[in-house]
Design an enzyme around this catalytic site. Structure first.
Site, PDB file in Angstrom:
ATOM      1  N   ALA A  11      39.992  37.405  44.181  1.00 49.55           N
ATOM      2  CA  ALA A  11      40.655  37.233  45.479  1.00 49.55           C
ATOM      3  C   ALA A  11      42.148  36.958  45.322  1.00 49.55           C
ATOM      4  CB  ALA A  11      39.988  36.089  46.236  1.00 49.55           C
ATOM      5  N   SER A 139      32.487  52.012  43.173  1.00 43.62           N
ATOM      6  CA  SER A 139      33.551  53.015  43.309  1.00 43.62           C
ATOM      7  C   SER A 139      32.937  54.399  43.311  1.00 43.62           C
ATOM      8  CB  SER A 139      34.523  52.905  42.131  1.00 43.62           C
ATOM      9  OG  SER A 139      35.427  53.981  42.156  1.00 43.62           O
ATOM     10  N   TYR A 164      34.619  52.643  32.535  1.00 46.31           N
ATOM     11  CA  TYR A 164      34.843  52.177  33.914  1.00 46.31           C
ATOM     12  C   TYR A 164      33.874  52.886  34.870  1.00 46.31           C
ATOM     13  CZ  TYR A 164      36.913  51.263  38.441  1.00 46.31           C
ATOM     14  OH  TYR A 164      37.076  50.884  39.755  1.00 46.31           O
TER      15      TYR A 164
HETATM   16  N1  LIG Z   1      42.119  50.176  43.342  1.00 41.09           N
HETATM   17  C1  LIG Z   1      41.274  51.190  43.459  1.00 41.09           C
HETATM   18  O1  LIG Z   1      41.683  52.358  43.654  1.00 41.09           O
HETATM   19  C2  LIG Z   1      39.797  50.971  43.383  1.00 41.09           C
HETATM   20  C3  LIG Z   1      38.960  52.082  43.665  1.00 41.09           C
HETATM   21  C4  LIG Z   1      37.579  51.889  43.615  1.00 41.09           C
HETATM   22  C5  LIG Z   1      37.059  50.645  43.299  1.00 41.09           C
HETATM   23  N2  LIG Z   1      37.908  49.605  43.025  1.00 41.09           N
HETATM   24  C6  LIG Z   1      37.285  48.315  42.696  1.00 41.09           C
HETATM   25  O2  LIG Z   1      37.804  47.336  43.573  1.00 41.09           O
HETATM   26  C7  LIG Z   1      37.724  46.044  42.953  1.00 41.09           C
HETATM   27  C8  LIG Z   1      39.040  45.313  43.153  1.00 41.09           C
HETATM   28  O3  LIG Z   1      40.062  46.037  42.497  1.00 41.09           O
HETATM   29  P1  LIG Z   1      41.583  46.024  42.977  1.00 41.09           P
HETATM   30  O4  LIG Z   1      41.977  47.440  43.156  1.00 41.09           O
HETATM   31  O5  LIG Z   1      41.810  45.075  44.072  1.00 41.09           O
HETATM   32  O6  LIG Z   1      42.265  45.507  41.625  1.00 41.09           O
HETATM   33  P2  LIG Z   1      43.396  44.393  41.363  1.00 41.09           P
HETATM   34  O7  LIG Z   1      44.489  44.515  42.355  1.00 41.09           O
HETATM   35  O8  LIG Z   1      43.715  44.529  39.919  1.00 41.09           O
HETATM   36  O9  LIG Z   1      42.623  43.016  41.640  1.00 41.09           O
HETATM   37  C9  LIG Z   1      41.570  42.626  40.795  1.00 41.09           C
HETATM   38  C10 LIG Z   1      41.216  41.178  41.029  1.00 41.09           C
HETATM   39  O10 LIG Z   1      40.226  40.798  40.066  1.00 41.09           O
HETATM   40  C11 LIG Z   1      40.714  39.674  39.342  1.00 41.09           C
HETATM   41  N3  LIG Z   1      40.262  39.665  37.952  1.00 41.09           N
HETATM   42  C12 LIG Z   1      40.536  40.558  36.987  1.00 41.09           C
HETATM   43  N4  LIG Z   1      39.981  40.172  35.829  1.00 41.09           N
HETATM   44  C13 LIG Z   1      39.354  38.999  36.072  1.00 41.09           C
HETATM   45  C14 LIG Z   1      38.631  38.098  35.265  1.00 41.09           C
HETATM   46  N5  LIG Z   1      38.421  38.320  33.960  1.00 41.09           N
HETATM   47  N6  LIG Z   1      38.122  36.998  35.839  1.00 41.09           N
HETATM   48  C15 LIG Z   1      38.333  36.729  37.158  1.00 41.09           C
HETATM   49  N7  LIG Z   1      39.023  37.540  37.967  1.00 41.09           N
HETATM   50  C16 LIG Z   1      39.535  38.666  37.421  1.00 41.09           C
HETATM   51  C17 LIG Z   1      42.210  39.821  39.395  1.00 41.09           C
HETATM   52  O11 LIG Z   1      42.830  38.604  39.038  1.00 41.09           O
HETATM   53  P3  LIG Z   1      44.318  38.580  38.387  1.00 41.09           P
HETATM   54  O12 LIG Z   1      45.190  38.485  39.591  1.00 41.09           O
HETATM   55  O13 LIG Z   1      44.314  37.352  37.558  1.00 41.09           O
HETATM   56  O14 LIG Z   1      44.481  39.830  37.595  1.00 41.09           O
HETATM   57  C18 LIG Z   1      42.394  40.235  40.845  1.00 41.09           C
HETATM   58  O15 LIG Z   1      42.253  39.132  41.696  1.00 41.09           O
HETATM   59  C19 LIG Z   1      37.338  46.304  41.503  1.00 41.09           C
HETATM   60  O16 LIG Z   1      35.965  46.050  41.335  1.00 41.09           O
HETATM   61  C20 LIG Z   1      37.619  47.793  41.314  1.00 41.09           C
HETATM   62  O17 LIG Z   1      36.771  48.369  40.336  1.00 41.09           O
HETATM   63  C21 LIG Z   1      39.255  49.742  43.063  1.00 41.09           C
END
Ligand SMILES: NC(=O)c1ccc[n+]([C@@H]2O[C@H](COP(=O)([O-])OP(=O)(O)OC[C@H]3O[C@@H](n4cnc5c(N)ncnc54)[C@H](OP(=O)(O)O)[C@@H]3O)[C@@H](O)[C@H]2O)c1
Length: 283
Positions: A11, A139, A164
């Site tokens: 979050a 995803s 992934y």
């Molecule tokens: N972006 C896309 O295009 C996309 C598409 C399909 C699915 N998704 C999915 O959507 C979800 C969210 O992704 P997002 O795009 O919002 O990515 P993001 O902006 O990188 O955010 C990821 C979040 O997860 C946290 N996180 C990462 N590693 C962690 C760990 N080891 N322990 C606890 N928290 C951790 C991050 O914390 P930090 O702030 O500390 O890094 C951040 O709060 C993921 O499951 C991703 O696979 C994303």
């Protein structure tokens, strides 16, 4: 959503952060879980300042480590009296094979093991809330991925993008198997999975080199913003239309058929059994 409590992992940034902001705006009590204390506290402070009276709590854990998932779930169980929605959202892409200090491949550990373990630990709390939901961020990248049970953690070969894709396939296999198990045990908690869209979040920024750069350029050119990218998560957490709906996959707030591999019942069961074995010290 007044009077409801939603827990969101990941979050502190991206889709999870924007979903939290939207939920707070409609009166939801929030449990924010992420690994960076400063960043997550700042998100919570911003939410509180924009929504006076908002109940927003922070828990810190590196969710790629089962010991940390276990610790934080104990803390949550001790201090949170009720939970209506668990949004498993924290996830990442690791271009290079990375092993956690607890000996798991990082993609598998963060994107799959954390969803499985946190959900199993918090299920007793969810069960106490009528109409409780589990929402798993998967995803559309899962399409085309095949699961190789002999290479779940890159033991034989590793490609970051394939790992992934498989982890997101695992999110859906887990969702379907959990929905079946809950239904057959008569537990009225629903579980659904979603694709948020291709979102211009911080996703992929942990990677340097060609893949990290290429992903950054593609996001700037083609991705939707976090506001649109959080619509389906928000919908699955809140919509009355989904009362009682379970074991489904959604994209753009609509039902979608996930890949044939994700609908393979045998794979759903094998993945559950293998995951239980891997996590047995923590379950
Ligand atoms: N972006 C896309 O295009 C996309 C598409 C399909 C699915 N998704 C999915 O959507 C979800 C969210 O992704 P997002 O795009 O919002 O990515 P993001 O902006 O990188 O955010 C990821 C979040 O997860 C946290 N996180 C990462 N590693 C962690 C760990 N080891 N322990 C606890 N928290 C951790 C991050 O914390 P930090 O702030 O500390 O890094 C951040 O709060 C993921 O499951 C991703 O696979 C994303």
């Amino acid at each position: 959503m007044q009077g409801k409590t939603v827990l969101i992992t990941g979050a502190s940034a991206g889709i999870g952060k924007r979903t939290a902001e939207k939920l707070a705006a409609v009166g939801t009590e929030l449990i924010l879980v992420a690994r960076n204390k400063e960043k997550t506290e700042a998100v919570a402070a911003e939410i509180r300042s924009k929504n006076p009276g908002s109940q927003t709590h922070v828990f810190i854990a590196d969710l790629s480590l089962p010991s940390e998932v276990l610790r934080v779930s104990k803390e949550i169980l001790q201090s949170v009296p009720k939970l209506d929605v668990l949004l498993n959202n924290a996830g990442a892409f690791f271009a290079k094979k990375t092993m956690t200090r607890e000996g798991h491949e990082a993609t598998f550990a963060l994107n799959h093991l954390s969803y499985f373990l946190l959900t199993n630990k918090l299920l007793p709390l969810l069960e106490k809330s009528p109409g409780a939901r589990i929402v798993n961020t998967a995803s559309q990248a899962h399409v085309g991925a095949d699961i190789d049970f002999d290479n779940l953690q890159g033991e034989r070969k590793y490609s970051g993008w394939k790992a992934y894709q498989v982890s997101k396939l695992e999110n859906i296999l887990f969702t379907y198997e959990l929905a079946n198990r809950l239904q057959s045990s008569g537990i009225p908690v629903t579980v659904n999975a979603l694709h948020p869209g291709f979102v211009n979040s911080q996703f992929g920024e942990n990677n340097s080199g060609f893949l990290g750069t290429a992903l950054g350029i593609a996001k700037k050119m083609f991705a939707i913003d976090e506001d649109r990218g959080s619509e389906t998560s928000f919908y699955l957490c809140t919509s009355k239309d989904l009362d009682g709906v379970t074991g489904k996959y959604f994209d753009e707030c609509r039902l979608k058929t996930s890949s044939p591999q994700s609908r393979n019942v045998e794979s759903q069961k094998i993945l559950w059994e293998i995951t239980e074995k891997i996590l047995s010290p923590y379950l």
